[in-house]
Scaffold this active site. Structure first.
Site, PDB file in Angstrom:
ATOM      1  N   ARG A   1       0.835  -1.205   0.000  1.00 32.42           N
ATOM      2  CA  ARG A   1       0.000   0.000   0.000  1.00 32.42           C
ATOM      3  C   ARG A   1       0.862   1.244   0.000  1.00 32.42           C
ATOM      4  O   ARG A   1       1.905   1.294   0.641  1.00 32.42           O
ATOM      5  CB  ARG A   1      -0.892   0.032   1.249  1.00 32.42           C
ATOM      6  CG  ARG A   1      -1.831   1.248   1.299  1.00 32.42           C
ATOM      7  CD  ARG A   1      -2.524   1.374   2.652  1.00 32.42           C
ATOM      8  NE  ARG A   1      -1.592   1.650   3.736  1.00 32.42           N
ATOM      9  CZ  ARG A   1      -1.037   2.837   3.966  1.00 32.42           C
ATOM     10  NH1 ARG A   1      -1.276   3.878   3.157  1.00 32.42           N
ATOM     11  NH2 ARG A   1      -0.214   3.014   4.980  1.00 32.42           N
ATOM     12  N   ALA A   2       0.411   2.270  -0.751  1.00 31.02           N
ATOM     13  CA  ALA A   2       0.993   3.609  -0.686  1.00 31.02           C
ATOM     14  C   ALA A   2      -0.149   4.596  -0.525  1.00 31.02           C
ATOM     15  O   ALA A   2      -1.279   4.338  -0.955  1.00 31.02           O
ATOM     16  CB  ALA A   2       1.797   3.922  -1.950  1.00 31.02           C
ATOM     17  N   SER A   3       0.140   5.724   0.107  1.00 27.38           N
ATOM     18  CA  SER A   3      -0.936   6.653   0.471  1.00 27.38           C
ATOM     19  C   SER A   3      -1.514   7.438  -0.695  1.00 27.38           C
ATOM     20  O   SER A   3      -2.693   7.737  -0.722  1.00 27.38           O
ATOM     21  CB  SER A   3      -0.433   7.638   1.538  1.00 27.38           C
ATOM     22  OG  SER A   3      -0.082   6.951   2.712  1.00 27.38           O
ATOM     23  N   THR A   4      -0.676   7.788  -1.666  1.00 19.51           N
ATOM     24  CA  THR A   4      -1.151   8.609  -2.776  1.00 19.51           C
ATOM     25  C   THR A   4      -0.869   7.918  -4.108  1.00 19.51           C
ATOM     26  O   THR A   4      -0.018   7.032  -4.198  1.00 19.51           O
ATOM     27  CB  THR A   4      -0.466   9.990  -2.791  1.00 19.51           C
ATOM     28  OG1 THR A   4       0.919   9.822  -3.134  1.00 19.51           O
ATOM     29  CG2 THR A   4      -0.557  10.675  -1.428  1.00 19.51           C
TER      30      THR A   4
ATOM     31  N   GLN B   1       2.734   7.853  -5.359  1.00 20.35           N
ATOM     32  CA  GLN B   1       3.708   6.961  -4.750  1.00 20.35           C
ATOM     33  C   GLN B   1       3.620   5.570  -5.382  1.00 20.35           C
ATOM     34  O   GLN B   1       2.572   5.171  -5.898  1.00 20.35           O
ATOM     35  CB  GLN B   1       3.458   6.861  -3.242  1.00 20.35           C
ATOM     36  CG  GLN B   1       3.780   8.141  -2.481  1.00 20.35           C
ATOM     37  CD  GLN B   1       3.401   8.035  -1.030  1.00 20.35           C
ATOM     38  OE1 GLN B   1       2.313   8.402  -0.629  1.00 20.35           O
ATOM     39  NE2 GLN B   1       4.303   7.530  -0.217  1.00 20.35           N
TER      40      GLN B   1
END
Length: 207
Positions: free
Chosen positions: A11-14, A17
Site C-alpha cells: 500500500r501507498a498513500s497517494t 507513490q
C-alpha cells in the site's frame, strides 16, 4: 508442502507513490523463510481509511491459517481505535496470520506447525500488533497536526500564500520524499515548484 497460502499486501498513500516499492523486500523475505507468495494485492489508499478495496479482496480470498505478508504494520493500519478493532476482528475471525517485516515476533508464524506454539505466538503477536497500530496512528495524527500548526504559524506571520489544496499537495510531496523520489521526479509528477519541495524537505528534516 505447507497447507497455507501467503498473500502479500502493498500500500501507498497517494497515487503518485509507488505501491509496489516494497515488492522486492517481501520476495526476499519469502525466499528466506521458504514461503511462496500466491498473489500480490497493491493499492494507493490512505492507511487511515478502513475501506480499501484490495485489502478487503485479499481478506475475502484468504482462508484459515493463511499468511498476510506486509512490509510494515502501517501498511495495514493507521486507523482509529474503533476501525482497527473492526479490521482486527475480521482477521481473527478468518484465522489469518499477519507477518510483518518490522515485527520479528511475527516471523515465526511462517513456520509454526503445532497448535500450542501457534497460540502462544498469537497472544504475543496480538499485543505487538496493537502497539504498532497505535504508534502508526499517532504518527499519522502528529504529522497532520504539524502541518496544521505550520500553516497557522505562517498565516500569523503573514507568510502564508496557500490555497485549499496546499495541505494535500504537501502530503503528496512528503510521501514522495519519504519514498526517496528525486526533486525532478516530484516536480514532473506534481507540477509544483522546486522551492515548494525544498520547504517540505526542510520541514521533514527539522522534525
Amino acid at each position: 508442502m505447507s497447507n497455507f497460502r501467503t498473500y502479500a499486501y502493498l500500500r501507498a498513500s497517494t497515487k503518485e507513490q509507488d505501491a509496489t516499492r516494497a515488492k522486492e523486500a517481501l520476495l526476499r523475505f519469502s525466499n528466506e523463510h521458504d514461503l511462496v507468495i500466491s498473489a500480490f494485492f497493491a493499492e494507493n489508499e490512505s492507511g487511515a481509511k478502513l475501506q480499501r478495496p484490495e485489502l478487503f479482496r485479499l481478506l475475502e480470498i484468504a482462508q484459515k491459517g493463511d499468511v498476510v505478508l506486509v512490509e510494515q504494520i502501517d501498511r495495514i493500519s493507521r486507523l482509529k481505535d474503533d476501525d482497527w478493532s473492526s479490521l482486527k476482528a475480521i482477521i481473527k475471525t478468518k484465522g489469518l496470520r499477519i507477518v510483518s517485516l518490522d515485527l520479528p515476533t511475527s516471523h515465526q508464524f511462517a513456520a509454526v506447525k503445532d497448535k500450542f506454539t501457534e497460540r502462544m505466538l498469537s497472544a504475543i503477536n496480538d499485543l505487538m500488533l496493537d502497539m504498532l497500530a497505535a504508534i502508526a496512528r499517532k504518527d499519522y495524527e502528529d504529522r497532520r497536526r504539524r502541518q496544521q500548526e505550520g500553516i497557522a504559524k505562517a498565516k500569523s506571520e503573514g507568510r502564508y500564500r496557500g490555497r485549499p489544496l496546499d495541505l494535500e499537495l504537501q502530503e503528496k510531496i512528503e510521501g514522495m520524499l519519504l519514498d526517496k523520489k528525486s526533486y525532478d521526479y516530484i516536480q514532473h509528477i506534481l507540477g509544483c515548484s522546486r522551492s515548494t519541495i525544498s520547504k517540505v524537505s526542510k520541514r521533514l528534516k527539522s522534525e
